[in-house]
Design a protein around this motif. Sequence first.
Motif, PDB file in Angstrom:
ATOM      1  N   ILE A 176       1.010  -1.147  -0.080  1.00 47.05           N
ATOM      2  CA  ILE A 176      -0.281   0.008   0.219  1.00 47.05           C
ATOM      3  C   ILE A 176       0.473   1.273  -0.212  1.00 47.05           C
ATOM      4  CG2 ILE A 176      -1.345   1.407   1.479  1.00 47.05           C
ATOM      5  CD1 ILE A 176      -2.688  -1.537   2.873  1.00 47.05           C
ATOM      6  N   HIS A 215      -2.738  11.326  -4.832  1.00 44.00           N
ATOM      7  CA  HIS A 215      -4.291  11.374  -4.929  1.00 44.00           C
ATOM      8  C   HIS A 215      -3.809  12.480  -5.962  1.00 44.00           C
ATOM      9  CE1 HIS A 215      -8.699  10.453  -5.899  1.00 44.00           C
ATOM     10  NE2 HIS A 215      -8.515  11.738  -4.624  1.00 44.00           N
ATOM     11  N   GLY A 243      -2.354  12.124   2.798  1.00 40.81           N
ATOM     12  CA  GLY A 243      -1.993  13.016   1.085  1.00 40.81           C
ATOM     13  C   GLY A 243      -0.579  14.030   1.389  1.00 40.81           C
ATOM     14  N   HIS A 273     -10.322  10.653   4.630  1.00 39.36           N
ATOM     15  CA  HIS A 273     -11.176  11.338   3.866  1.00 39.36           C
ATOM     16  C   HIS A 273     -10.430  10.382   2.627  1.00 39.36           C
ATOM     17  CE1 HIS A 273     -12.978  13.203   0.126  1.00 39.36           C
ATOM     18  NE2 HIS A 273     -13.746  13.428   0.871  1.00 39.36           N
TER      19      HIS A 273
HETATM   20  C1  SAM Z   1      -6.771   8.305  -1.532  1.00 40.32           C
HETATM   21  S1  SAM Z   1      -5.252   8.639  -0.980  1.00 40.32           S
HETATM   22  C2  SAM Z   1      -6.148   9.835  -0.274  1.00 40.32           C
HETATM   23  C3  SAM Z   1      -5.117  11.231   0.323  1.00 40.32           C
HETATM   24  C4  SAM Z   1      -6.611  12.558   1.260  1.00 40.32           C
HETATM   25  N1  SAM Z   1      -7.048  12.115   2.624  1.00 40.32           N
HETATM   26  C5  SAM Z   1      -7.192  12.807   0.635  1.00 40.32           C
HETATM   27  O1  SAM Z   1      -8.102  12.552  -0.350  1.00 40.32           O
HETATM   28  O2  SAM Z   1      -6.346  13.515  -0.952  1.00 40.32           O
HETATM   29  C6  SAM Z   1      -5.237   7.600   0.141  1.00 40.32           C
HETATM   30  C7  SAM Z   1      -4.076   7.746   1.131  1.00 40.32           C
HETATM   31  O3  SAM Z   1      -4.273   6.815   2.387  1.00 40.32           O
HETATM   32  C8  SAM Z   1      -3.210   6.509   2.945  1.00 40.32           C
HETATM   33  N2  SAM Z   1      -2.903   4.987   3.354  1.00 40.32           N
HETATM   34  C9  SAM Z   1      -3.387   4.084   3.476  1.00 40.32           C
HETATM   35  N3  SAM Z   1      -3.362   3.066   4.237  1.00 40.32           N
HETATM   36  C10 SAM Z   1      -3.115   3.714   5.129  1.00 40.32           C
HETATM   37  C11 SAM Z   1      -2.474   3.413   6.658  1.00 40.32           C
HETATM   38  N4  SAM Z   1      -2.854   1.981   6.861  1.00 40.32           N
HETATM   39  N5  SAM Z   1      -1.860   4.269   7.028  1.00 40.32           N
HETATM   40  C12 SAM Z   1      -1.613   5.508   6.953  1.00 40.32           C
HETATM   41  N6  SAM Z   1      -1.955   6.407   5.207  1.00 40.32           N
HETATM   42  C13 SAM Z   1      -2.484   5.131   4.718  1.00 40.32           C
HETATM   43  C14 SAM Z   1      -2.211   6.410   1.191  1.00 40.32           C
HETATM   44  O4  SAM Z   1      -0.782   6.484   1.605  1.00 40.32           O
HETATM   45  C15 SAM Z   1      -2.828   7.471   0.324  1.00 40.32           C
HETATM   46  O5  SAM Z   1      -1.676   9.357   0.916  1.00 40.32           O
END
Ligand code: SAM
Length: 255
Positions: A8, A17, A66, A128
């Motif tokens: 991931i 994103h 992000g 989010h």
């Molecule tokens: C679709 S992006 C969304 C980023 C931001 N929240 C936005 O809305 O633009 C998903 C994010 O979740 C993070 N992520 C996924 N699993 C995670 C975890 N277990 N702990 C921390 N971050 C995580 C990813 O690295 C990525 O940056």
Amino acid sequence: MDVTLDAIATYWDTHIHDLEIATAPLGSREFFAQLDKYRFDKLHYLPRLVNFAGYPGQSVLEVGCGVGLDLARFAQGGANVTGIDLSPIALDLARQNMAQQGINARLEVMNGEEIGFADNSFDLVYAHGVVQYTAHPEAMIAEMHRVLRPQGQAILMVYNRLSWLNALSKLMNVGLEHADAPVLRKYSLKEFRRLLAPFAQVKIVPERFPVKTKLHKGWKATLFNELFVGLFNRLPQAMTRPLGWHLMAFARKEA
Ligand SMILES: C[S@@+](CC[C@H](N)C(=O)[O-])C[C@H]1O[C@@H](n2cnc3c(N)ncnc32)[C@H](O)[C@@H]1O
């Protein structure tokens, strides 16, 4: 860290994103301004539902922040902000974003399923578009709940399986954004409510109705932009509301 979480982190290092939407030099002030504009044009519901200026002096944790677009908005509203993400590259950009805007934020590469902060330490925990991409969503929810102070608020968004976008993507055979991520779950309202069981109060609002796409090209995108968006948005809201692609949850920890 387990293999899935490793995968991931690697995925989000290279698929940050909406990054491809910005044309300004990477990391410049204009670059983040373009990302912010794109995000808030597309997600125009967000500032209506989330009061970014409503937490002055309070501690806000964003899980999966992000590049920190939403976190910067909380900070501009006077909140003391902390952002964590699995992706070091996204976090590095978040640091540049905060520096460009003169924002003081605590930013750490950290797994949201194992948050390294004390119990009861945040007024708001925000995630989010994150829970649906993690390996163990229940663990992430439990951690978000643990670090919240009593009566603290959690705001989250996951994708709605029973939504216009999921149906359209199947009908038109067009892949969803980040469909190639190591984990991508979609929830029904009922499933999302079940996931949020640790919280005392939960309100879920379906949002994110069709807006014109800039990411897709070709005849399917033209058909979508010129016909589908207008037609769908003219339907009665009572009918379309449950079909929103984003399920926004507003939850409270017990006293
Ligand atoms: C679709 S992006 C969304 C980023 C931001 N929240 C936005 O809305 O633009 C998903 C994010 O979740 C993070 N992520 C996924 N699993 C995670 C975890 N277990 N702990 C921390 N971050 C995580 C990813 O690295 C990525 O940056």
